[in-house]
Design a protein around this motif. Structure first.
Motif, short mmCIF file in Angstrom:
data_model
loop_
_atom_site.label_atom_id
_atom_site.label_comp_id
_atom_site.label_asym_id
_atom_site.label_seq_id
_atom_site.Cartn_x
_atom_site.Cartn_y
_atom_site.Cartn_z
N ALA A 69 86.13 57.46 -25.44
CA ALA A 69 86.30 57.23 -24.00
C ALA A 69 85.35 56.13 -23.52
O ALA A 69 85.62 55.46 -22.51
N TYR A 88 93.11 61.05 -23.10
CA TYR A 88 91.81 61.71 -23.11
C TYR A 88 91.96 63.16 -23.58
O TYR A 88 92.97 63.81 -23.29
N CYS A 110 87.23 65.40 -20.49
CA CYS A 110 87.59 64.39 -19.50
C CYS A 110 86.99 64.68 -18.14
O CYS A 110 86.90 65.83 -17.71
N TRP A 150 87.12 59.38 -14.58
CA TRP A 150 87.75 58.53 -15.59
C TRP A 150 89.22 58.30 -15.22
O TRP A 150 89.74 57.19 -15.34
N LEU A 210 96.58 63.55 -20.89
CA LEU A 210 95.55 64.52 -21.26
C LEU A 210 96.12 65.40 -22.37
O LEU A 210 97.27 65.82 -22.31
#
Lengths: 176, 267
Positions: free
Chosen positions: B195, B212, B217, B221, B234
């Motif tokens: 990341a 992510y 996460c 972001w 995600l």
């Protein structure tokens, strides 16, 4: 695979013949009256669970020989959402020796009829497989009772001659 | 009677989750089955049965891991080492496609689910046209330009043979990202690596989005990604709570291990 199976068969008969129980007790006489066993088994050779029938083939001085046929499943629907259960059929032969608490050994196989995706036909097909297995267990039959409890270790011979270690338990009822 | 009605309305209202995502995906969150039905399914992840079940149960798409085999075909498989998940040993990239269909997953016990080639999977999925997410596994020690080009060319050829409306391609290897971008700039490429470098990589290669791990996460972001025009996927939601929290972060895609739970929440 032949090496594994031959050792299993040898172990099966050696452990059976190593035990000699002299005399007939009232408890044994009572147990000899039952020739059928039905039990519910969890895990082991069943998927999640199976219903099983065992025919008691022989009673002799605390030694019992039985043959098992069962039906179990992991799921009732296939991957398309249709009712199309996969089926597991345990086929085993056992010998048990003891009175209330018995040591049990068994050999046999689990036949499975899985619903798989066939990449050549591009559709669901039912596929039959057989998995050789053995069993080493403890059986408890309470005094003067028709109840049956089993805790068993059931190694299975899987692909590339690997042994998959597994086990399960059963609860059943003897019938005349 | 009025009081009972009011209580029922409040109870019903409290038990529903009103969801109005704001993102770059037309303000909707696409539900992606992680490896098919996820890690909790009876079907092994990345098996044909798991992937097809995800599609038939109404997921918007599926995520599949893919690796290049020794003979140039792709297999749908997650790991580098075969022995973790199957009864075979060795490395996946040393296998040939002819032996892949023999390789059985270890689980479930007494199950007979085997590995599947990506081409077969794409052919099977093509009629239903779900969103296909390919997570590129690049375990091979060969990192030469020739290998990367070969990987890229073969995969793009496969995707042209079985075209889908939406295909997301994820990689954590910048070399592969660069090569795919050069080969076809219209591809929807996602960075799924660190990341820390995500925005830099995305800027260098004009990526479509970033993937992510939900467990790591942060909301910031996702907001920054959206501000830069980057979609966010995600992955690794494993419970109802995870799914709810992920939804609240307004991603564009959720790759979930609890497919039905997420479907119930979003629909």
């Amino acid at each position: 695979m032949f090496y594994f199976k031959s050792k299993l068969v040898l172990l099966f008969f050696l452990t059976g013949s190593a035990f000699k129980l002299s005399g007939q007790s009232a408890r044994l006489k009572q147990q000899h009256a039952y020739h059928h066993l039905v039990h519910l088994t969890l895990l082991e050779l069943s998927g999640y669970a199976s219903i099983n029938y065992e025919g008691i083939l022989l009673h002799h001085r605390g030694l019992q020989l039985a043959a098992r046929l069962g039906l179990g499943s992991y799921q009732l629907k296939d991957f398309s959402g249709n009712i199309n259960p996969n089926l597991i059929v345990p086929l085993m032969v056992y010998q048990r020796f003891g009175r209330q608490l018995k040591i049990e050994t068994g050999i046999g196989m689990a036949l499975t009829a899985d619903v798989l995706f066939d990449t050549k036909k591009m559709k669901a097909v039912r596929s039959i497989h057989q998995t050789p297995c053995a069993s080493l267990g403890l059986v408890y039959q309470p005094e003067y009772s028709q109840l049956f409890f089993r805790l068993a270790y059931t190694p299975m011979l899987v692909q590339n001659n690997h042994i998959r270690h597994y086990g399960g338990l059963a609860l059943g009822y003897f019938l005349k | 009677m009025k009081n009972i009605t009011l209580c029922l309305v409040l109870l019903y209202g409290c038990s529903r989750t009103d969801i109005h995502p704001i993102n770059l995906n037309g303000n909707r969150i696409d539900i992606i089955g992680h490896g098919g039905m996820g890690i909790f399914s009876l079907y092994p992840m990345n098996s044909a049965e798991s992937i097809l079940m995800a599609v038939s149960s109404g997921a918007d798409g599926v995520e599949m891991d893919c690796e290049l085999l020794a003979d140039g075909k792709f297999v749908v498989f997650h790991d580098e080492i075969l022995s973790e998940l199957t009864w075979y040993s060795g490395k996946i990239y040393d296998m040939n496609s002819s032996s892949i269909s023999q390789v059985l997953y270890k689980d479930p016990p007494l199950g007979n689910y085997h590995l599947v080639l990506l081409e077969d999977m794409l052919q099977a999925l093509h009629p239903s046209d779900p969103l296909v997410t390919l997570d590129l596994k690049t375990f091979s020690p060969d990192t030469s330009d020739a290998y990367v080009s070969n990987y890229c060319v073969r995969l793009i050829h496969l995707l042209k043979k079985y075209p889908f409306s939406k295909v997301n391609i994820e990689s954590k290897n910048e070399k592969f990202i660069r090569k795919f971008n050069q080969a076809d700039s219209a591809l929807r490429l996602f960075w799924s690596g660190s990341a820390d470098h995500a925005f830099d990589v995305a800027a260098r290669h004009h990526l479509y989005g970033i993937t992510y791990n939900f467990q790591d996460c942060e909301q910031e972001w996702i907001d920054q990604a959206h501000a830069r025009g980057l979609r966010v996927a995600l992955w690794n939601t494993q419970s109802k709570k995870d799914n709810l929290n992920a939804i609240e972060m307004n991603p564009d895609f959720i790759q979930t291990d609890r497919l039905r739970t997420l479907q119930n929440l979003l629909r």
